[in-house]
Design an enzyme around this catalytic site. Structure first.
Site, PDB file in Angstrom:
ATOM      1  CD  GLU A  53      -2.916  -1.209   0.469  1.00 21.09           C
ATOM      2  OE1 GLU A  53      -3.095  -0.249  -0.313  1.00 21.09           O
ATOM      3  OE2 GLU A  53      -3.631  -2.228   0.456  1.00 21.09           O
ATOM      4  CB  CYS A  62      -1.818   6.892   1.343  1.00 20.05           C
ATOM      5  SG  CYS A  62      -2.909   5.755   2.182  1.00 20.05           S
TER       6      CYS A  62
HETATM    7  P1  NAD Z   1       9.994   6.982   4.419  1.00 19.93           P
HETATM    8  O1  NAD Z   1       9.795   6.565   3.019  1.00 19.93           O
HETATM    9  O2  NAD Z   1      11.387   7.041   4.962  1.00 19.93           O
HETATM   10  O3  NAD Z   1       9.213   5.994   5.414  1.00 19.93           O
HETATM   11  C1  NAD Z   1       7.865   5.597   5.220  1.00 19.93           C
HETATM   12  C2  NAD Z   1       7.630   4.381   6.136  1.00 19.93           C
HETATM   13  O4  NAD Z   1       8.426   3.296   5.695  1.00 19.93           O
HETATM   14  C3  NAD Z   1       8.067   4.616   7.591  1.00 19.93           C
HETATM   15  O5  NAD Z   1       7.115   3.993   8.436  1.00 19.93           O
HETATM   16  C4  NAD Z   1       9.424   3.938   7.713  1.00 19.93           C
HETATM   17  O6  NAD Z   1       9.670   3.427   9.009  1.00 19.93           O
HETATM   18  C5  NAD Z   1       9.294   2.811   6.720  1.00 19.93           C
HETATM   19  N1  NAD Z   1      10.572   2.455   6.105  1.00 19.93           N
HETATM   20  C6  NAD Z   1      11.465   3.296   5.530  1.00 19.93           C
HETATM   21  N2  NAD Z   1      12.511   2.613   5.026  1.00 19.93           N
HETATM   22  C7  NAD Z   1      12.261   1.302   5.279  1.00 19.93           C
HETATM   23  C8  NAD Z   1      12.962   0.085   5.000  1.00 19.93           C
HETATM   24  N3  NAD Z   1      14.114   0.064   4.319  1.00 19.93           N
HETATM   25  N4  NAD Z   1      12.410  -1.076   5.406  1.00 19.93           N
HETATM   26  C9  NAD Z   1      11.235  -1.097   6.078  1.00 19.93           C
HETATM   27  N5  NAD Z   1      10.520   0.011   6.360  1.00 19.93           N
HETATM   28  C10 NAD Z   1      11.024   1.201   5.967  1.00 19.93           C
HETATM   29  O7  NAD Z   1       9.321   8.379   4.587  1.00 19.93           O
HETATM   30  P2  NAD Z   1       8.737   9.186   5.789  1.00 19.93           P
HETATM   31  O8  NAD Z   1       9.398  10.505   5.843  1.00 19.93           O
HETATM   32  O9  NAD Z   1       8.662   8.408   7.070  1.00 19.93           O
HETATM   33  O10 NAD Z   1       7.276   9.322   5.244  1.00 19.93           O
HETATM   34  C11 NAD Z   1       7.022  10.158   4.162  1.00 19.93           C
HETATM   35  C12 NAD Z   1       6.543   9.434   2.953  1.00 19.93           C
HETATM   36  O11 NAD Z   1       6.079   8.137   3.266  1.00 19.93           O
HETATM   37  C13 NAD Z   1       5.357  10.175   2.385  1.00 19.93           C
HETATM   38  O12 NAD Z   1       5.762  10.977   1.307  1.00 19.93           O
HETATM   39  C14 NAD Z   1       4.377   9.122   1.966  1.00 19.93           C
HETATM   40  O13 NAD Z   1       4.461   8.887   0.577  1.00 19.93           O
HETATM   41  C15 NAD Z   1       4.849   7.876   2.611  1.00 19.93           C
HETATM   42  N6  NAD Z   1       3.896   7.339   3.573  1.00 19.93           N
HETATM   43  C16 NAD Z   1       2.822   6.709   3.077  1.00 19.93           C
HETATM   44  C17 NAD Z   1       1.895   6.177   3.929  1.00 19.93           C
HETATM   45  C18 NAD Z   1       0.687   5.465   3.398  1.00 19.93           C
HETATM   46  O14 NAD Z   1      -0.276   5.338   4.109  1.00 19.93           O
HETATM   47  N7  NAD Z   1       0.731   4.961   2.165  1.00 19.93           N
HETATM   48  C19 NAD Z   1       2.068   6.310   5.304  1.00 19.93           C
HETATM   49  C20 NAD Z   1       3.204   6.970   5.796  1.00 19.93           C
HETATM   50  C21 NAD Z   1       4.130   7.474   4.915  1.00 19.93           C
END
Ligand code: NAD
Length: 488
Positions: free
Chosen positions: A248, A282
């Site tokens: 997702e 999202c």
């Molecule tokens: P991010 O991409 O660093 O992290 C997003 C999520 O993924 C976090 O919960 C993080 O712990 C997890 N994550 C990151 N790298 C990972 C890895 N290598 N393995 C496993 N998990 C990992 O970004 P962020 O600054 O935390 O969030 C911003 C972006 O994340 C937003 O632009 C949005 O697109 C996305 N996001 C989407 C949703 C959703 O509901 N689809 C929710 C939260 C964040």
């Protein structure tokens, strides 16, 4: 007032600390409110072993009993809704009533999937006399799940509900920034009598945990919610062991506003929705393509309502929008606003970060934004909306479909033919007409294109946690013909 909970890992039915931890910060005050343990390699190995044992017990537990345990845990979460909501507001910042709504929504996911646990039907396929073909569904095994910080309780709830209802065990790495939502779920299942090892909760360094868990033999499904970039990375990793994924990912939801609706009512409703969860959803409506005939009144109502959003600490009664969840969001949103402004966008309201402690950012409305502005392509994931006029429905559809994202899309119209065309042509997994609601427990939710793979919720949500086995059952031993063709 309930306390913020003591944070632990939950492995093999027991709580543990690890000697290392990360601070949890209240985004409204920037105070440290807790310490979340960081899992070491040994903790992950223990979780894998516990999940293997838990799976053997849980897959052999009847669907009715599985449903009873899930419903018992959901009932406990409903009883504890005020306490859980309090933790969520402290760690995430959203207003208390919205945190409570999130808890109830999480409970609904569990309750729906508990029902689905009892409806995982197979098929008997018509066949010749003497042989039966059966198609049965079995749980895939241990799930490695990763949930984000925007909905600390309902995001992990979706994944845990699907896994447990199907008979899988799960190791979930919930968000380190908002760990209490998932912790309360684990507590409820512990108290509801879930066998040890079926649900394991870890925190730590996300990339280290995913890199270690995903290639393990026991892991039979990777379920992730988060950004498209991380989703692609985890999918590539899972592909090396042919492990299926449920993804997702990000969105950049378009909203098509047709000229046959009440422009003011639609504008007010849109602004209120944009403020929900400080835009960190999202499915948050972001790119508004408005028929030019009603553009002016729609944009005026939107901006007026956005400017009136009461922003503050989510613990204070009457607050409509809290801070964004972390400092990264403020910087990302600010950069998008500055880029759009420099390229000629009009700032109808907001656009300046306030001073003082807390990660606050006002609902910001940009209008007449040029296509080359970054915000037209990059998901803001915050309280930022773009309103552009369109000259025709064709143009609005083309704009809506212009990005690689395809999670949620919306339209306002009362014209049946227009609604039908939009329903067919907008490239998203969830399309809503005259409502900005995109996801409830009883219908599937998920994206197309770069917004993900698979669905959560509804009947369809269970499919990823199951695999299909075909059984051919002959009633007598089948005699192979001899070389001469005579029966042996
Ligand atoms: P991010 O991409 O660093 O992290 C997003 C999520 O993924 C976090 O919960 C993080 O712990 C997890 N994550 C990151 N790298 C990972 C890895 N290598 N393995 C496993 N998990 C990992 O970004 P962020 O600054 O935390 O969030 C911003 C972006 O994340 C937003 O632009 C949005 O697109 C996305 N996001 C989407 C949703 C959703 O509901 N689809 C929710 C939260 C964040």
């Amino acid at each position: 007032m309930p306390e913020y909970p003591d944070l632990n890992l939950y492995i093999g039915g027991a709580w543990r600390k690890t000697g290392q931890s990360l601070p949890v910060i209240n985004p409204a005050t920037e105070d440290v409110i807790g310490e979340v343990p960081v899992a070491r390699r040994q903790d992950l190995d223990d979780a894998l072993e516990a999940a293997e044992r838990g799976f053997r017990i849980w897959r052999a537990t009847s669907p009715r009993v599985r449903a009873e345990v899930i419903l018992r845990a959901a009932a406990l979460m409903r009883e504890r809704a005020d306490e859980i909501a309090h933790s969520i507001t402290l760690e995430h910042g959203k207003p208390l009533p919205q945190a409570r709504m999130e808890v109830i929504r999480g409970c609904e996911f569990f309750e729906w999937d508990a029902g689905e646990a009892q409806r995982l039907y197979g098929r008997v396929v018509p066949s010749a006399p003497g042989i039966r073909y059966l198609v049965i569904q079995q749980p895939v095994g241990t799930v490695a799940a990763f949930s984000p910080w925007n909905f600390p309780m309902s995001q992990p709830a979706r994944k845990i509900a699907g896994a447990l209802a199907a008979g899988c065990s799960i190791i979930i790495k919930a968000a380190e920034e908002t760990p209490a939502g998932a912790l309360h779920i684990a507590k409820a299942f512990h108290d509801a009598g879930l066998p040890a090892g079926v649900l394991n909760l870890v925190f730590g360094v996300p990339a280290e945990i995913s890199t270690y868990l995903i290639p393990q033999d026991q892991v039979r499904l990777v379920a992730f919610t988060g950004s498209t970039a991380v989703g692609i990375h985890l999918t590539e990793m899972a592909a090396r062991t042919m492990t299926p994924v449920l993804m997702e990912l990000g969105g950049h939801a378009p909203v098509i506003v047709c000229d046959d609706v009440d422009a003011q009512a639609a504008g007010l409703m849109s602004a209120a929705r944009k403020a929900r969860n400080a835009g960190q959803v999202c499915t948050s409506p972001t790119r508004f393509f408005v028929d030019q005939k009603i553009f002016a009144p729609y944009a005026a109502a939107f901006a007026e309502r956005a400017a009136a959003v009461n922003i503050g600490n989510g613990m204070t009664p009457g607050i409509e929008m809290g801070p964004v969840a972390n400092h990264r969001r403020i910087e990302a949103i600010d950069a998008l606003v500055e880029d759009a402004r420099a390229k000629g966008a009009k700032v109808l309201t907001g656009g300046a970060r306030p001073n003082g402690p807390g990660y606050f950012y006002p609902v910001t409305v940009l209008a007449e934004v040029p296509d080359d502005a970054r915000v037209m392509r990059e998901e803001p994931f915050g309280p930022l909306a773009v309103i552009n006029p369109t000259a025709s429905l064709d143009e609005a559809i083309a704009c809506a479909n212009a990005l690689p994202f395809g999670l949620a899309g919306y339209a306002f119209t009362h014209d049946a033919a227009t609604a039908d065309r939009l329903m067919n042509e907008i490239e998203v997994g969830n399309f809503s007409i005259n409502t900005l609601e995109a996801s409830v427990a009883e219908v599937p939710f998920g994206g197309v294109k770069a917004s993900g793979q698979g669905r959560e919720g509804g009947m369809e949500g269970m499919q990823h946690y199951l695999e299909v086995k075909t059984v051919s059952h002959r009633m007598e031993l089948e005699h192979e013909p001899t070389v001469s063709g005579a029966k042996a």
